[in-house]
Design a protein around this motif. Structure first.
Motif, PDB file in Angstrom:
ATOM      1  N   VAL A 153       0.821  -1.211   0.000  1.00  0.00           N
ATOM      2  CA  VAL A 153       0.000   0.000   0.000  1.00  0.00           C
ATOM      3  C   VAL A 153       0.852   1.257   0.000  1.00  0.00           C
ATOM      4  O   VAL A 153       0.640   2.182  -0.793  1.00  0.00           O
ATOM      5  N   ASN A 154       1.855   1.297   0.880  1.00  0.00           N
ATOM      6  CA  ASN A 154       2.634   2.532   1.078  1.00  0.00           C
ATOM      7  C   ASN A 154       3.782   2.701   0.095  1.00  0.00           C
ATOM      8  O   ASN A 154       4.233   3.828  -0.143  1.00  0.00           O
ATOM      9  N   LEU A 155       4.297   1.595  -0.424  1.00  0.00           N
ATOM     10  CA  LEU A 155       5.461   1.683  -1.312  1.00  0.00           C
ATOM     11  C   LEU A 155       5.077   1.504  -2.770  1.00  0.00           C
ATOM     12  O   LEU A 155       5.908   1.156  -3.598  1.00  0.00           O
ATOM     13  N   GLY A 156       3.847   1.756  -3.092  1.00  0.00           N
ATOM     14  CA  GLY A 156       3.394   1.699  -4.473  1.00  0.00           C
ATOM     15  C   GLY A 156       3.252   3.090  -5.043  1.00  0.00           C
ATOM     16  O   GLY A 156       4.130   3.944  -4.945  1.00  0.00           O
ATOM     17  N   LYS A 157       2.113   3.339  -5.658  1.00  0.00           N
ATOM     18  CA  LYS A 157       1.857   4.651  -6.240  1.00  0.00           C
ATOM     19  C   LYS A 157       1.765   5.742  -5.184  1.00  0.00           C
ATOM     20  O   LYS A 157       1.891   6.921  -5.493  1.00  0.00           O
ATOM     21  N   ASN A 158       1.537   5.324  -3.958  1.00  0.00           N
ATOM     22  CA  ASN A 158       1.426   6.301  -2.875  1.00  0.00           C
ATOM     23  C   ASN A 158       2.710   7.106  -2.701  1.00  0.00           C
ATOM     24  O   ASN A 158       2.680   8.275  -2.306  1.00  0.00           O
ATOM     25  N   LYS A 215      13.164  -1.980  -1.715  1.00  0.00           N
ATOM     26  CA  LYS A 215      14.086  -0.940  -2.179  1.00  0.00           C
ATOM     27  C   LYS A 215      14.588  -1.254  -3.579  1.00  0.00           C
ATOM     28  O   LYS A 215      14.722  -0.361  -4.429  1.00  0.00           O
ATOM     29  N   THR A 216      14.864  -2.532  -3.815  1.00  0.00           N
ATOM     30  CA  THR A 216      15.329  -2.932  -5.148  1.00  0.00           C
ATOM     31  C   THR A 216      14.258  -2.657  -6.196  1.00  0.00           C
ATOM     32  O   THR A 216      14.559  -2.186  -7.302  1.00  0.00           O
ATOM     33  N   GLY A 236       9.349  10.352  -1.931  1.00  0.00           N
ATOM     34  CA  GLY A 236       8.290   9.726  -1.146  1.00  0.00           C
ATOM     35  C   GLY A 236       8.818   8.586  -0.303  1.00  0.00           C
ATOM     36  O   GLY A 236       8.426   8.429   0.868  1.00  0.00           O
ATOM     37  N   PHE A 237       9.718   7.774  -0.859  1.00  0.00           N
ATOM     38  CA  PHE A 237      10.274   6.670  -0.087  1.00  0.00           C
ATOM     39  C   PHE A 237      11.126   7.183   1.067  1.00  0.00           C
ATOM     40  O   PHE A 237      11.075   6.635   2.180  1.00  0.00           O
ATOM     41  N   LEU A 238      11.929   8.198   0.816  1.00  0.00           N
ATOM     42  CA  LEU A 238      12.771   8.740   1.890  1.00  0.00           C
ATOM     43  C   LEU A 238      11.907   9.255   3.036  1.00  0.00           C
ATOM     44  O   LEU A 238      12.214   9.029   4.221  1.00  0.00           O
ATOM     45  N   LEU A 239      10.815   9.945   2.704  1.00  0.00           N
ATOM     46  CA  LEU A 239       9.922  10.438   3.748  1.00  0.00           C
ATOM     47  C   LEU A 239       9.261   9.280   4.488  1.00  0.00           C
ATOM     48  O   LEU A 239       9.072   9.321   5.711  1.00  0.00           O
ATOM     49  N   LEU A 260      22.483   4.879  -2.925  1.00  0.00           N
ATOM     50  CA  LEU A 260      21.696   5.081  -4.145  1.00  0.00           C
ATOM     51  C   LEU A 260      22.285   6.202  -4.994  1.00  0.00           C
ATOM     52  O   LEU A 260      22.383   6.083  -6.224  1.00  0.00           O
ATOM     53  N   LEU A 261      22.683   7.293  -4.353  1.00  0.00           N
ATOM     54  CA  LEU A 261      23.257   8.407  -5.114  1.00  0.00           C
ATOM     55  C   LEU A 261      24.586   8.027  -5.749  1.00  0.00           C
ATOM     56  O   LEU A 261      24.921   8.503  -6.837  1.00  0.00           O
ATOM     57  N   LYS A 262      25.343   7.200  -5.054  1.00  0.00           N
ATOM     58  CA  LYS A 262      26.589   6.723  -5.643  1.00  0.00           C
ATOM     59  C   LYS A 262      26.297   5.926  -6.906  1.00  0.00           C
ATOM     60  O   LYS A 262      27.041   5.996  -7.890  1.00  0.00           O
ATOM     61  N   ARG A 263      25.213   5.192  -6.871  1.00  0.00           N
ATOM     62  CA  ARG A 263      24.800   4.422  -8.047  1.00  0.00           C
ATOM     63  C   ARG A 263      24.232   5.342  -9.130  1.00  0.00           C
ATOM     64  O   ARG A 263      24.382   5.094 -10.329  1.00  0.00           O
ATOM     65  N   LEU A 264      23.582   6.418  -8.694  1.00  0.00           N
ATOM     66  CA  LEU A 264      22.942   7.338  -9.635  1.00  0.00           C
ATOM     67  C   LEU A 264      23.892   8.388 -10.201  1.00  0.00           C
ATOM     68  O   LEU A 264      23.570   9.027 -11.207  1.00  0.00           O
TER      69      LEU A 264
END
Length: 886
Positions: A240-245, A335-336, A381-384, A412-416
């Motif tokens: 619910v929370n880690l989808g489109k939300n 997360k993946t 949204g995920f970070l929050l 993640l930023l290192k990857r990005l």
């Protein structure tokens, strides 16, 4: 002791008897039913002596006490003796009453009879009482035995009832637990299981109830089911929370910042005049509207009750590590999926310089500004969510790792990072895209900063964005400047519109004294307004372009750049320096390859003003430095570049003029064998004079005064040197006096144009009133203390005329018939100090040959030329030094 103990009881009994007897006896006596003789009584008598049941009830306790104590007889005796005591003295009284005495006499028999009756009656009643008492006692004993038996039975029934109640409680708890598990109320279900287990262990552990044992044995299964359901509930919560939300939360939070907080701050900033403060600074944060901030309350976005229940359940089960392990596995999986299509771990090819090659990566290829925003808003949204989850669960699920959010974000930023650089370098091509990207990242970084998330990697990207924006502006300015440069006419700017003129003065920096001259020249016009400025249109248009570009760059970093200001300042200074030196200076320097003197002269004037522009921009950037440091001083290195280009322009102009003068001199043909003297200069000499006058009075009139002076002195020095060379080595072996005269006329004509090249104040008034001089530079005589005054002009004229001195002395030597003067040590330093001995020898020989003196001895020449080199050097060194001749 017994008598004392019984006496009060008997006394009380006596009172009761006495209180009840009179009415009975009186009624019996009055009725005449008592027979004192016979001692018998009839049935009617029997009724006469019936006791009132209420009176007898009063007797019963006393009688029962006497019976139980087995002292009924003694009680009767005491009663009799007490009668005597109680009626003691009564006899005297009765004897005094005759009537009563009569009655007493008549009643004695009746009393005796009554006594007998009482004795018999009491005895019978006592016997009956004993029988009844015995019966009652036996009955009580039987009932007690039945009671004891019933009590044991009741106790067993109570125990059975309690046991059944607890069995029912276990069954109820078991059923309730099943219902709670179905309703997903796991914590209450676990509480019921704990109660069930406690009841069973306390009350039924030693009972062989198979069904209860089965219920008890099902407790571990139910607990396992609760654990599994908790994990499933957490997974469902992730769904619910880690989808489109997440995208919704990121967009909602971002919109509150971009559409509410930022506009509110800009309005407050203008109203409260807080120009030096930026968005997300402590001042801005303190002025935020609380009602606006409530819209981004994370608890309203995410519901985490299942996590709280799970933590309580697993803590109760003492299996919190298992919960953390299962949560971590599922969370890492989420997360993946979150960063898809970017893979968390992926091997990539590297280029030769060691950088990752992502040019063919699908994720990099599909990136554009919109997809980039959507992707990063989902990450926001995920970070929050992660921040809120860790905070609300007191970092229990993060295994007390208070830096877990930053660790994920940094990884993640290192990857990005390579994708961000690729996106910045390859996808963002327009200025509008860079501005939009900067605004997005600026607000994004502000949100992260407020939630204590590491912003350093993204802020470095934001700094790189400014670098890209600077490079793009350099290219844009270069294109526009090339157009301006190619369209420039390289002529002084003439303006006939006062509004435009004032705008140019406002845009371009001009010294106060020059502005005064310009305004005076404009005021002298009659009728239509017209004024001529020394620089070409290139300068004000370029200066406007520079200010516009600088304002854009400052505005670009004005809102969201709060950190690494020294880096931004260096980038800004480097950019402006690049524009001044690499773009403007090099393009202008490339124009110096032209063969047009007019263009080079105008470029030289423009370069003077560009030097001023570079200095003024240095002062402006120092005053308005983005670090807000009043002690900061910025000096553009392009100032030196412009100075070097200016020197190069002077050299090019000198070369062109020298080449032109040399070309004209090649056309000069002087007749050295002329037999006719003339008073007018040769036409070729007139051409040279007109060329020089025109060039210095019109073409080069707008050059800095120092440059004009340098060129004039250089050209006349060169010109006189070349004519002297012609006279010495370009003439035949013999010269006629007429040709010498004609040559003198030509040289005097050239010398006569000098005052026109250096006009006096009166002469200047006759020149074009629209012409003005360019600003004095560092090398100008005015700055060195030689202002352009009448005295300085007269001195320059005299100095310039001195360049003809050697040539005039040579001519005078040719004209003089007395050659012995040169040989005279007293005359020669005074009349021919500039004529070198070898030159004098050569000239004298030419004149002598022209006078038909074809022979002369070496001794005669030596006598005519008594000189030494030291004398020649002493007389010529002063003027050579003055003209900087070496």
């Amino acid at each position: 002791m017994d008598q004392e103990g019984q006496y009060p009881l008997t006394q009380e009994f006596q009172k009761i008897l006495l209180s009840s007897a009179p009415s009975t006896l009186v009624s019996a006596i009055d009725a005449g039913n008592i027979s004192s003789k016979s001692g018998t009584f009839s049935a009617s008598d029997e009724s006469t002596f019936d006791l009132d049941p209420q009176v007898f009830d009063k007797w019963v306790p006393f009688l029962r006490t006497s019976v139980e104590n087995k002292n009924l007889e003694s009680a009767t005796d005491e009663l009799c003796s007490s009668v005597d005591d109680n009626f003691d003295g009564l006899e005297t009284q009765l004897l005094q009453d005759a009537k009563l005495n009569d009655k007493l006499k008549n009643s004695i028999g009746q009393i005796s009879k009554i006594q007998d009756i009482i004795d018999n009656s009491l005895l019978q009643e006592v016997n009956d009482l004993q029988e009844n008492l015995t019966y009652s006692t036996n009955e009580v004993i039987m009932k007690k035995q039945a009671y004891v038996s019933n009590k044991k039975t009741s106790l067993k029934i109570s125990e059975a009832t309690i046991l059944i109640t607890k069995v029912l409680q276990i069954l109820e708890l078991s059923n309730k637990c099943q219902e709670l598990i179905v309703e997903a109320d796991f914590f209450k279900a676990l509480q019921n299981l704990d109660s069930l287990e406690k009841i069973y262990l306390q009350d039924f552990k030693n009972y062989n109830f198979q069904f209860l044992k089965e219920i008890y044995d099902s407790i571990p299964f139910l607990k396992s089911a609760i654990k599994d359901e908790c994990i499933n509930k957490i997974k469902n919560s992730f769904n619910v929370n880690l989808g489109k939300n997440l995208s919704h939360v990121g967009e909602a939070t971002f919109n509150v910042y971009s559409k509410e907080l930022v506009p509110e701050w800009l309005e407050k900033k203008d109203t409260m005049k807080l120009g030096i403060f930026k968005f997300n600074s402590p001042v801005e944060i303190s002025l935020r509207n609380e009602s606006t901030l409530e819209k981004i309350n994370l608890e309203s976005f995410f519901h985490l009750n299942e996590f709280h229940d799970s933590i309580l359940i697993f803590q109760s089960l003492n299996q919190q590590p298992y919960l953390i392990s299962e949560f971590t596995k599922e969370y890492n999986f989420r997360k993946t999926k979150l960063i898809d299509p970017l893979l968390w771990k992926k091997s990539q090819k590297q280029t030769s310089n060691g950088n990752l090659d992502i040019s063919s990566d699908p994720f990099a290829q599909q990136l554009n500004l919109e997809s980039f925003k959507a992707y990063f808003l989902k990450l926001l949204g995920f970070l929050l969510y992660d921040i809120n989850l860790n905070k609300s669960t007191d970092f229990i699920l993060a295994n007390n790792n208070y830096n877990s959010t930053n660790e994920f974000w940094d990884g993640l930023l290192k990857r990005l990072e390579p994708y961000l650089k690729y996106f910045l370098n390859e996808k963002l091509k327009s200025e509008q895209e860079l501005v939009e990207f900067k605004d997005f990242m600026g607000i994004y970084i502000s949100i992260l900063e407020n939630f204590k998330v590491n912003i350093e990697p993204l802020y470095n990207i934001l700094i790189s964005v400014f670098g890209s924006y600077c490079q793009l502006n350099i290219l844009e300015l270069q294109k526009e400047f090339e157009i301006l440069l190619n369209d420039d006419d390289f002529m002084p700017l003439t303006i006939n519109d006062r509004t435009l003129y004032e705008k140019v003065l406002k845009i371009c920096w001009i010294k106060e004294d020059e502005i005064t001259k310009i305004q005076e020249s404009a005021m002298k016009q009659n009728g239509e307004f017209i004024v001529t400025l020394p620089f070409s249109p290139l300068y004000p248009m370029t200066y406007t372009l520079l200010k516009k570009t600088y304002s854009k760059l400052v505005h670009f970093i004005g809102s969201y750049y709060r950190h690494e200001l020294h880096t931004l300042s260096n980038t800004l200074v480097k950019t402006m320096d690049t524009i001044f030196s690499k773009v403007i200076n090099e393009k202008i320097r490339g124009k110096l390859d032209t063969t047009s003197r007019e263009e080079i002269a105008q470029i030289l004037v423009n370069l003077d003003y560009f030097v001023i522009a570079a200095k003024e921009f240095s002062a402006l950037m120092s005053k308005e430095n983005i670090m807000q440091n009043p002690a900061m001083e910025i000096k553009l290195s392009s100032i030196r570049s412009y100075a070097e280009s200016r020197k190069y322009a002077e050299t090019k102009l000198i070369q062109l003029i020298d080449s032109k003068v040399s070309d004209i001199l090649e056309t000069v043909e002087l007749d050295w064998q002329a037999s006719t003297a003339r008073n007018d200069p040769d036409i070729s000499i007139v051409d040279i004079a007109q060329f020089l006058e025109m060039m210095f009075s019109s073409t080069l009139v707008n050059l800095p005064y120092s440059v004009q002076t340098l060129l004039i002195f250089r050209e006349f020095d060169s010109l006189t040197s070349q004519f002297l060379e012609i006279l010495l080595h370009g003439t035949p072996t013999h010269l006629s006096q007429e040709s010498v005269h004609n040559f003198e006329v030509d040289m005097k004509y050239l010398e006569s144009i000098i005052p026109r090249i250096f006009p006096t104040t009166e002469d200047e008034s006759s020149r074009n009133v629209g012409e003005i001089q360019s600003p004095l530079t560092v090398n100008s005589p005015s700055i060195n203390g030689f202002g352009r005054s009448i005295n300085s002009i007269e001195n320059n004229i005299k100095s310039l005329q001195a360049t003809f001195t050697e040539l005039k002395q040579c001519i005078e030597l040719l004209k003089n018939n007395n050659f012995e003067e040169y040989a005279d040590p007293e005359v020669r330093p005074r009349k021919y100090p500039r004529v070198r001995p070898e030159d004098a020898n050569l000239l004298i020989r030419k004149v002598q040959q022209s006078r038909m003196h074809t022979t002369s001895s070496l001794e005669e020449e030596n006598n005519l030329l008594p000189y030494d080199d030291s004398q020649r050097d002493g007389s010529s060194s002063r003027i050579a030094k003055f003209f900087n001749r070496h």
